[in-house]
Enzyme design. Structure first.
Site, short mmCIF file in Angstrom:
data_model
loop_
_atom_site.label_atom_id
_atom_site.label_comp_id
_atom_site.label_asym_id
_atom_site.label_seq_id
_atom_site.Cartn_x
_atom_site.Cartn_y
_atom_site.Cartn_z
N ASP A 34 -0.11 10.27 17.79
CA ASP A 34 0.27 11.23 16.76
C ASP A 34 1.75 11.54 16.93
O ASP A 34 2.18 11.90 18.04
CB ASP A 34 -0.59 12.48 16.98
CG ASP A 34 -0.41 13.50 15.88
OD1 ASP A 34 0.73 13.63 15.37
OD2 ASP A 34 -1.40 14.16 15.52
N SER A 49 10.44 12.02 -1.54
CA SER A 49 9.58 11.93 -2.72
C SER A 49 10.27 12.56 -3.92
O SER A 49 11.09 13.48 -3.77
CB SER A 49 8.29 12.69 -2.41
OG SER A 49 7.65 13.12 -3.57
N TYR A 95 3.00 20.04 -0.61
CA TYR A 95 3.47 18.69 -0.24
C TYR A 95 4.95 18.53 -0.59
O TYR A 95 5.76 18.11 0.23
CB TYR A 95 2.63 17.61 -0.95
CG TYR A 95 3.29 16.25 -0.88
CD1 TYR A 95 3.28 15.53 0.30
CD2 TYR A 95 3.96 15.72 -1.98
CE1 TYR A 95 3.92 14.29 0.38
CE2 TYR A 95 4.60 14.49 -1.91
CZ TYR A 95 4.58 13.78 -0.72
OH TYR A 95 5.22 12.58 -0.65
N LYS A 128 8.56 17.92 1.81
CA LYS A 128 9.59 16.89 1.66
C LYS A 128 10.97 17.53 1.44
O LYS A 128 11.97 17.06 1.98
CB LYS A 128 9.24 15.94 0.51
CG LYS A 128 8.02 15.07 0.80
CD LYS A 128 8.27 14.13 1.96
CE LYS A 128 7.05 13.39 2.41
NZ LYS A 128 7.24 12.54 3.60
N ASN A 161 -7.21 10.65 -4.09
CA ASN A 161 -6.45 11.71 -4.75
C ASN A 161 -5.55 11.12 -5.82
O ASN A 161 -5.19 11.79 -6.78
CB ASN A 161 -5.58 12.44 -3.73
CG ASN A 161 -6.40 13.27 -2.78
OD1 ASN A 161 -7.08 14.20 -3.21
ND2 ASN A 161 -6.40 12.92 -1.51
N ASN A 162 -5.14 9.87 -5.64
CA ASN A 162 -4.16 9.26 -6.54
C ASN A 162 -4.83 8.48 -7.66
O ASN A 162 -5.96 8.01 -7.54
CB ASN A 162 -3.21 8.35 -5.75
CG ASN A 162 -2.39 9.16 -4.77
OD1 ASN A 162 -2.57 9.04 -3.56
ND2 ASN A 162 -1.51 10.00 -5.26
N ARG A 166 4.54 9.44 -15.55
CA ARG A 166 5.04 9.20 -14.19
C ARG A 166 5.72 7.85 -14.14
O ARG A 166 5.51 6.99 -15.00
CB ARG A 166 3.87 9.17 -13.18
CG ARG A 166 3.17 10.48 -12.97
CD ARG A 166 4.02 11.44 -12.15
NE ARG A 166 3.33 12.71 -11.95
CZ ARG A 166 3.30 13.68 -12.85
NH1 ARG A 166 3.91 13.55 -14.01
NH2 ARG A 166 2.66 14.82 -12.60
N1 UDP Z 1 -4.30 11.76 -12.21
C1 UDP Z 1 -5.42 11.86 -13.00
N2 UDP Z 1 -6.64 11.69 -12.42
C2 UDP Z 1 -6.80 11.41 -11.09
C3 UDP Z 1 -5.63 11.30 -10.28
C4 UDP Z 1 -4.40 11.48 -10.89
O1 UDP Z 1 -5.34 12.12 -14.21
O2 UDP Z 1 -7.94 11.28 -10.62
C5 UDP Z 1 -2.98 11.93 -12.84
C6 UDP Z 1 -2.16 13.08 -12.25
O3 UDP Z 1 -2.49 14.30 -12.90
C7 UDP Z 1 -0.74 12.62 -12.54
C8 UDP Z 1 -0.83 11.09 -12.45
O4 UDP Z 1 -2.22 10.77 -12.60
O5 UDP Z 1 -0.36 12.95 -13.85
C9 UDP Z 1 -0.36 10.56 -11.11
O6 UDP Z 1 -1.01 11.28 -10.10
P1 UDP Z 1 -1.04 10.82 -8.58
O7 UDP Z 1 -1.89 11.79 -7.82
O8 UDP Z 1 -1.42 9.37 -8.50
O9 UDP Z 1 0.48 10.90 -8.11
P2 UDP Z 1 1.50 12.16 -8.13
O10 UDP Z 1 2.31 11.98 -9.37
O11 UDP Z 1 0.72 13.42 -8.08
O12 UDP Z 1 2.31 11.93 -6.89
#
Ligand code: UDP
Length: 339
Positions: free
Chosen positions: A60, A126, A151, A155, A201-202, A234
């Site tokens: 870590d 970021s 987050y 950064k 999450n992404n 994005r």
């Molecule tokens: N997003 C979404 N559904 C999901 C995950 C992400 O609609 O299950 C959308 C999120 O609201 C953003 C875009 O996809 O507008 C990119 O999100 P991500 O989490 O991939 O990256 P971030 O821009 O938050 O770093």
């Protein structure tokens, strides 16, 4: 510059960067605690690059004694610091973990670098440092609003620490801060890619897992934003293009001293969430089950990059399209399913 310590080298962007470093004759040393990555990736890195051994420390990097051990054992010329927690949404439920992990690891690393006279650093920053921007594309000189998530704040604090440290006259820091927009995709070989633990999450891993039948339905977070189709814009960039920029940054740092520069890494265009879903359906020839849901806390409406500085100064530009990235992400998902 040859021996490069890569924290988080088994992770998504880290692993792709290891491939590019090895292909360019660098000697990477990975430091990873595998909290958000898998050990089999190391074997994949070996087979992809034809190397019998890749140096690896499992530890870590918020614990100074761990990091010092690597500096004592290895001759290190430069550091790429990826190891961090990275999900905007998750950071709201784990603010202390995010601050502790992301900020402490940087200060520990800087102390170790100072004690061992290592000056060169590439730091993973970021686009969240720009906050809710009024105008895109954003350049490195654009007005920075407050980050909209814990987050993003980690950064921004890390960038502030690097700025403060570089102005200390005793500091020999020679660093680049790479502001990633939205890295997606996977290696074109389909051998390495993103490996989310639990529900992603992404956006892109959520899309590929839904298409593969591992998730029932994708929720698009918000359909009432002020954009053409109501969904957020994005800047999606292929992870290999991001990885290549790290090598370009090391090459640039090697010819300099006492620099601190930030660079945007993006494709330079904004794509809506719906456009990404539709493009994925086209390149993968599959259907993605989705619904429009509530907005996600911390999301900004639009952010995409002006990458002119990285293009010019680092002599770097993107090679892959959104279609390529989605196709490679899908191939990676299909390969994972076969395992
Ligand atoms: N997003 C979404 N559904 C999901 C995950 C992400 O609609 O299950 C959308 C999120 O609201 C953003 C875009 O996809 O507008 C990119 O999100 P991500 O989490 O991939 O990256 P971030 O821009 O938050 O770093």
């Amino acid at each position: 510059m040859k021996n490069i310590l890569v924290t988080g080298g088994a992770g998504f962007i880290g692993s792709h960067t290891i491939v590019e470093l090895l292909n360019k004759g660098y000697n990477p040393i990975i430091l990873d605690n595998f909290s958000n990555s898998e050990k089999f990736i190391i074997d994949r890195l070996k087979s992809l690059t034809g190397k019998k051994e890749i140096k690896l420390y499992e530890a870590d990097c918020t614990v100074k004694s761990n990091v010092l051990k690597v500096f004592e054992n290895e001759k290190i010329d430069g550091v790429i610091h990826f190891a961090a927690f990275k999900a905007v949404g998750e950071s709201f439920s784990k603010p202390l973990e995010y601050h502790k992990n992301n900020v402490n690891s940087l200060t520990v690393l800087l102390e170790c670098m100072k004690e061992h006279n290592v000056d060169n650093l590439v730091f993973s920053s970021s686009c969240t440092v720009y906050g809710d921007t009024e105008h895109s594309p954003v350049s490195e000189e654009s007005v920075k609003n407050k980050p909209t998530s814990p987050y993003g704040r980690t950064k921004a604090y890390c960038e502030a620490i690097l700025n403060d440290y570089s102005t200390d006259e005793k500091s020999k820091l020679n660093a680049v801060m790479l502001r990633y927009f939205n890295p997606i995709g996977a290696h074109p070989s389909g051998e390495i890619g993103e490996l989310p633990l639990g529900p992603p999450n992404n956006l892109v891993p959520y899309i590929t897992q839904t298409a593969a039948g591992l998730r029932e339905e994708l929720t698009i977070f918000g359909g009432d934003y002020k954009t053409d189709d109501g969904t957020c814009l994005r800047d999606y960039i292929h992870v290999v293009d991001v990885a290549v920029a790290h090598v370009a940054s090391l090459d640039w740092l090697a010819e300099r001293s006492n620099e601190l520069e930030s660079f945007n890494l993006g494709s330079g265009k904004g794509d809506s969430v719906l456009h990404v879903v539709k493009t994925f359906e086209k390149v993968s020839n599959t259907k993605v089950n989705y619904k429009i849901g509530e907005r996600r806390i911390g999301d900004v409406t639009t952010v995409y990059a002006d990458c002119a500085k990285a293009n010019k100064v680092l002599n770097w530009k993107t090679k892959f399209s959104l279609e390529d990235a989605l196709q490679h992400a899908w191939q990676w998902q299909l390969n994972l399913k076969k395992q």
